[in-house]
Design a protein around this motif. Structure first.
Motif, PDB file in Angstrom:
ATOM      1  N   ARG A   1      37.039  57.351  45.225  1.00  0.00           N
ATOM      2  CA  ARG A   1      36.553  55.979  45.116  1.00  0.00           C
ATOM      3  C   ARG A   1      37.698  55.197  44.525  1.00  0.00           C
ATOM      4  O   ARG A   1      37.918  54.075  44.941  1.00  0.00           O
ATOM      5  CB  ARG A   1      35.339  56.034  44.400  1.00  0.00           C
ATOM      6  N   GLU A   2      38.281  55.592  43.426  1.00  0.00           N
ATOM      7  CA  GLU A   2      39.118  54.715  42.956  1.00  0.00           C
ATOM      8  C   GLU A   2      40.484  54.219  43.737  1.00  0.00           C
ATOM      9  O   GLU A   2      40.996  53.423  43.591  1.00  0.00           O
ATOM     10  CB  GLU A   2      39.619  55.377  41.497  1.00  0.00           C
ATOM     11  N   ALA A   3      40.847  55.523  44.497  1.00  0.00           N
ATOM     12  CA  ALA A   3      41.867  55.377  45.329  1.00  0.00           C
ATOM     13  C   ALA A   3      41.510  54.256  46.366  1.00  0.00           C
ATOM     14  O   ALA A   3      42.308  53.344  46.981  1.00  0.00           O
ATOM     15  CB  ALA A   3      42.298  56.634  45.912  1.00  0.00           C
ATOM     16  N   ALA A   4      40.495  54.368  46.941  1.00  0.00           N
ATOM     17  CA  ALA A   4      40.073  53.509  47.903  1.00  0.00           C
ATOM     18  C   ALA A   4      39.866  52.122  47.494  1.00  0.00           C
ATOM     19  O   ALA A   4      40.475  51.101  48.119  1.00  0.00           O
ATOM     20  CB  ALA A   4      38.642  54.013  48.568  1.00  0.00           C
ATOM     21  N   MET A   5      39.447  51.827  46.278  1.00  0.00           N
ATOM     22  CA  MET A   5      38.740  50.638  45.701  1.00  0.00           C
ATOM     23  C   MET A   5      40.114  50.040  45.206  1.00  0.00           C
ATOM     24  O   MET A   5      40.271  48.612  45.083  1.00  0.00           O
ATOM     25  CB  MET A   5      38.143  50.637  44.469  1.00  0.00           C
ATOM     26  N   ALA A   6      41.397  50.549  45.172  1.00  0.00           N
ATOM     27  CA  ALA A   6      42.717  50.154  44.807  1.00  0.00           C
ATOM     28  C   ALA A   6      43.315  48.973  45.899  1.00  0.00           C
ATOM     29  O   ALA A   6      43.845  47.942  45.863  1.00  0.00           O
ATOM     30  CB  ALA A   6      43.666  51.180  44.625  1.00  0.00           C
ATOM     31  N   PHE A   7      42.658  49.188  47.123  1.00  0.00           N
ATOM     32  CA  PHE A   7      42.911  48.717  48.185  1.00  0.00           C
ATOM     33  C   PHE A   7      41.976  47.257  48.250  1.00  0.00           C
ATOM     34  O   PHE A   7      42.476  46.127  48.797  1.00  0.00           O
ATOM     35  CB  PHE A   7      42.860  49.225  49.514  1.00  0.00           C
ATOM     36  N   PHE A   8      41.038  47.176  47.570  1.00  0.00           N
ATOM     37  CA  PHE A   8      40.055  46.040  47.765  1.00  0.00           C
ATOM     38  C   PHE A   8      39.903  45.381  46.417  1.00  0.00           C
ATOM     39  O   PHE A   8      39.498  44.074  46.629  1.00  0.00           O
ATOM     40  CB  PHE A   8      38.669  46.803  48.008  1.00  0.00           C
ATOM     41  N   ARG A   9      40.199  45.880  45.437  1.00  0.00           N
ATOM     42  CA  ARG A   9      40.042  45.270  44.309  1.00  0.00           C
ATOM     43  C   ARG A   9      40.950  43.691  44.297  1.00  0.00           C
ATOM     44  O   ARG A   9      40.175  42.636  43.729  1.00  0.00           O
ATOM     45  CB  ARG A   9      40.470  45.588  43.145  1.00  0.00           C
ATOM     46  N   PRO A  10      42.235  43.927  44.710  1.00  0.00           N
ATOM     47  CA  PRO A  10      42.745  42.467  44.642  1.00  0.00           C
ATOM     48  C   PRO A  10      41.975  41.243  45.539  1.00  0.00           C
ATOM     49  O   PRO A  10      41.876  40.255  44.926  1.00  0.00           O
ATOM     50  CB  PRO A  10      44.285  42.730  45.501  1.00  0.00           C
ATOM     51  N   SER A  11      41.485  41.877  46.650  1.00  0.00           N
ATOM     52  CA  SER A  11      40.620  40.682  47.303  1.00  0.00           C
ATOM     53  C   SER A  11      39.378  40.129  46.535  1.00  0.00           C
ATOM     54  O   SER A  11      39.132  38.917  46.505  1.00  0.00           O
ATOM     55  CB  SER A  11      40.082  41.229  48.839  1.00  0.00           C
ATOM     56  N   LEU A  12      38.739  41.108  46.072  1.00  0.00           N
ATOM     57  CA  LEU A  12      37.731  40.834  45.144  1.00  0.00           C
ATOM     58  C   LEU A  12      37.978  40.016  43.918  1.00  0.00           C
ATOM     59  O   LEU A  12      37.326  38.809  43.640  1.00  0.00           O
ATOM     60  CB  LEU A  12      36.884  42.067  44.620  1.00  0.00           C
ATOM     61  N   ASN A  13      39.005  40.301  43.390  1.00  0.00           N
ATOM     62  CA  ASN A  13      39.685  39.494  42.186  1.00  0.00           C
ATOM     63  C   ASN A  13      39.976  37.980  42.883  1.00  0.00           C
ATOM     64  O   ASN A  13      39.787  36.821  42.251  1.00  0.00           O
ATOM     65  CB  ASN A  13      40.717  40.040  41.326  1.00  0.00           C
ATOM     66  N   GLU A  14      40.437  37.946  44.017  1.00  0.00           N
ATOM     67  CA  GLU A  14      41.052  36.794  44.400  1.00  0.00           C
ATOM     68  C   GLU A  14      39.799  35.738  44.878  1.00  0.00           C
ATOM     69  O   GLU A  14      39.787  34.429  44.655  1.00  0.00           O
ATOM     70  CB  GLU A  14      41.985  36.805  45.608  1.00  0.00           C
ATOM     71  N   HIS A  15      38.687  36.253  45.103  1.00  0.00           N
ATOM     72  CA  HIS A  15      37.232  35.453  45.335  1.00  0.00           C
ATOM     73  C   HIS A  15      36.477  35.481  44.311  1.00  0.00           C
ATOM     74  O   HIS A  15      35.482  34.980  44.320  1.00  0.00           O
ATOM     75  CB  HIS A  15      36.554  36.219  46.716  1.00  0.00           C
ATOM     76  N   GLY A  16      37.043  36.106  43.019  1.00  0.00           N
ATOM     77  CA  GLY A  16      36.344  35.912  41.806  1.00  0.00           C
ATOM     78  C   GLY A  16      34.957  36.681  41.782  1.00  0.00           C
ATOM     79  O   GLY A  16      33.919  36.529  41.261  1.00  0.00           O
ATOM     80  N   LEU A  17      35.005  37.852  42.697  1.00  0.00           N
ATOM     81  CA  LEU A  17      33.619  38.683  42.745  1.00  0.00           C
ATOM     82  C   LEU A  17      33.945  40.126  41.944  1.00  0.00           C
ATOM     83  O   LEU A  17      34.942  40.696  42.070  1.00  0.00           O
ATOM     84  CB  LEU A  17      33.298  39.150  44.209  1.00  0.00           C
ATOM     85  N   THR A  18      33.053  40.729  41.544  1.00  0.00           N
ATOM     86  CA  THR A  18      33.018  42.084  40.957  1.00  0.00           C
ATOM     87  C   THR A  18      32.397  43.155  42.091  1.00  0.00           C
ATOM     88  O   THR A  18      32.078  42.544  43.106  1.00  0.00           O
ATOM     89  CB  THR A  18      31.904  42.392  39.955  1.00  0.00           C
ATOM     90  N   GLU A  19      32.955  44.330  42.004  1.00  0.00           N
ATOM     91  CA  GLU A  19      32.670  45.434  42.893  1.00  0.00           C
ATOM     92  C   GLU A  19      30.928  45.290  43.319  1.00  0.00           C
ATOM     93  O   GLU A  19      30.548  45.486  44.426  1.00  0.00           O
ATOM     94  CB  GLU A  19      33.108  46.742  42.269  1.00  0.00           C
ATOM     95  N   GLN A  20      30.448  45.177  42.119  1.00  0.00           N
ATOM     96  CA  GLN A  20      28.822  45.386  42.190  1.00  0.00           C
ATOM     97  C   GLN A  20      28.352  44.000  42.940  1.00  0.00           C
ATOM     98  O   GLN A  20      27.323  44.103  43.711  1.00  0.00           O
ATOM     99  CB  GLN A  20      28.157  45.323  40.865  1.00  0.00           C
ATOM    100  N   GLN A  21      28.997  42.839  42.766  1.00  0.00           N
ATOM    101  CA  GLN A  21      28.305  41.523  43.407  1.00  0.00           C
ATOM    102  C   GLN A  21      28.718  41.604  44.920  1.00  0.00           C
ATOM    103  O   GLN A  21      28.056  41.491  45.793  1.00  0.00           O
ATOM    104  CB  GLN A  21      29.241  40.423  42.912  1.00  0.00           C
ATOM    105  N   TRP A  22      30.110  42.199  45.109  1.00  0.00           N
ATOM    106  CA  TRP A  22      30.380  42.332  46.649  1.00  0.00           C
ATOM    107  C   TRP A  22      29.609  43.406  47.402  1.00  0.00           C
ATOM    108  O   TRP A  22      28.877  43.387  48.652  1.00  0.00           O
ATOM    109  CB  TRP A  22      31.924  42.916  46.800  1.00  0.00           C
TER     110      TRP A  22
END
Length: 140
Positions: A16-37
């Motif tokens: 999960r952590e390996a997969a989320m490494a691809f998505f976290r930058p986009s979430l951070n750019e949009h100001g969203l947490t993983e839970q919010q997304w």
């Protein structure tokens, strides 16, 4: 002393952590947490639902879900209401702004999925998803 078997739960968390490494930058750019997304994505996919169902689908503990929803409501992404016929229930749905947020994020998220698939392979990706869905159906 026997060698312990590899940990399924730890391996799943690490994957999960390996997969989320691809998505976290986009979430951070949009100001969203993983839970919010997760909440936004589930509501977009399934439409309005009761808050307890949303918590189950998003794998968010109910007390944490209260805070996540409060912040999303404050930011105009979701709305919560009690249906007139049953004041015990709490429904949650995306606002128009929440719908727009999903659309704005979709292109980035799809690009991230494509990056993972390019490295992992389409067939292996489908096989992994099938196996994980099968694992979810196993009764304890």
């Amino acid at each position: 002393m026997p060698t312990p078997r590899p940990s399924l739960t730890l391996t799943l968390l690490q994957a999960r952590e390996a997969a989320m490494a691809f998505f976290r930058p986009s979430l951070n750019e949009h100001g969203l947490t993983e839970q919010q997304w997760r909440v936004i994505r589930i509501l977009r996919q399934h439409g309005e639902m009761e808050s307890y169902q949303l918590a189950e689908q998003a794998c968010i503990l109910k007390p944490s879900m209260t805070g996540v929803l409060a912040r999303l409501e404050r930011d105009g992404i979701v709305r919560r209401w009690k249906p007139p016929h049953d004041q015990r229930r709490m429904l949650v749905g995306l606002t128009e702004q929440g719908q727009q947020c999903f659309v704005a994020m979709s292109e980035d998220m799809e690009r991230n999925y494509q990056r993972i698939q390019a490295q992992f392979g389409e067939e292996k990706m489908q096989q992994l998803l099938d196996l994980l869905h099968e694992l979810k159906r196993i009764e304890p």
